[in-house]
Each structure stands twice: as C-alpha cells, then as structure tokens.
Design a protein around this motif. Structure first.
Motif: not given
Length: 133
Positions: A16-31, A58-62
């Motif tokens: 899942v992606i954590f952070g706002k779309p198109k933001s440089s502060d997003e992280s890819v999270v595996f769980l 907490v904003y998650l997408y994809n």
C-alpha cells in the motif's frame, strides 16, 4: 541462488502507498494480512502509532495483494514484481525505493535486498562502460 518468497508472502502479502498522491512524502508499505480489509486496518493502526498521528490522518491508497502485483507486473521473476512501480512497455522503469516493511518475513526483505544488489551491479557496469567510451 535466488531467494523465493515464502508461501506466507504469496498468500498474505499486501502493498500500500502511505501519503498523499503526488506527494514527495509518500512511502511504500508492505505487510501481511488475511484479507484486503484486514491489511487496510492493520496499516492504518500501525502507521498511526509509528508516526504518532491520528488514525483519521493516515492516508492510504493503491492497496494491492500479492496476486494483484504479480498480475500487473512484467518481470520474469514473478516474486520481484511486488517491487515494480513503473513500466515502459514490457520493461520495468521504476522500483520501490525505501520501503517500510511491517512484517518479519525474511524472504521478502531478502528478495528486496537481492533486487537492489542487481540494480547496483547494473548501474556500476553501465558507469564502467560509459567511462571506457
């Protein structure tokens, strides 16, 4: 010898992606989780605690399962497809960078380490080739 993802990863892995779309502060999270809904709940709760923010912030997408990622990927090694993030035709153009692993599954971390060792090797060989003309 190439690391193979565990059966646990193949049946329970979510990205899942954590952070706002198109933001440089997003992280890819595996769980790992039993279902898409459980993965979403676990990610929200864990990230809220880790980053000391309210769960509502907490904003998650994809959110994608192992099967989703394998189905949309193009790499010959299906396990490495979980780390693909961009494509140019049948070639991978971008890989997950600096993922957050919310799992203790060593096969996943080992696979990521192998991938980045291969990428570093390819970049070094390309640099040597450019330097030699």
């Amino acid at each position: 010898m190439s690391t193979q993802l565990s059966d646990r990863c193949r049946t329970s892995l979510y990205r899942v992606i954590f952070g706002k779309p198109k933001s440089s502060d997003e992280s890819v999270v595996f769980l790992l989780a039993r279902s898409r809904e459980a993965a979403n709940r676990r990610a929200v709760r864990t990230l809220a605690v880790l980053f000391d923010i309210p769960e509502a912030d907490v904003y998650l997408y994809n959110l994608a399962s192992f099967a989703d990622l394998v189905g949309s990927g193009v790499s010959d090694d299906e396990d490495v497809r979980v780390f693909e993030t961009g494509w140019k035709g049948a070639e991978v153009s971008a890989w997950v960078e600096h993922p957050l692993f919310l799992t203790d599954d060593t096969s996943l971390i080992g696979k990521w380490a192998e991938l980045y060792a291969d990428i570093a090797r390819s970049q070094a060989l390309a640099a040597i080739k450019r330097a030699n003309g």
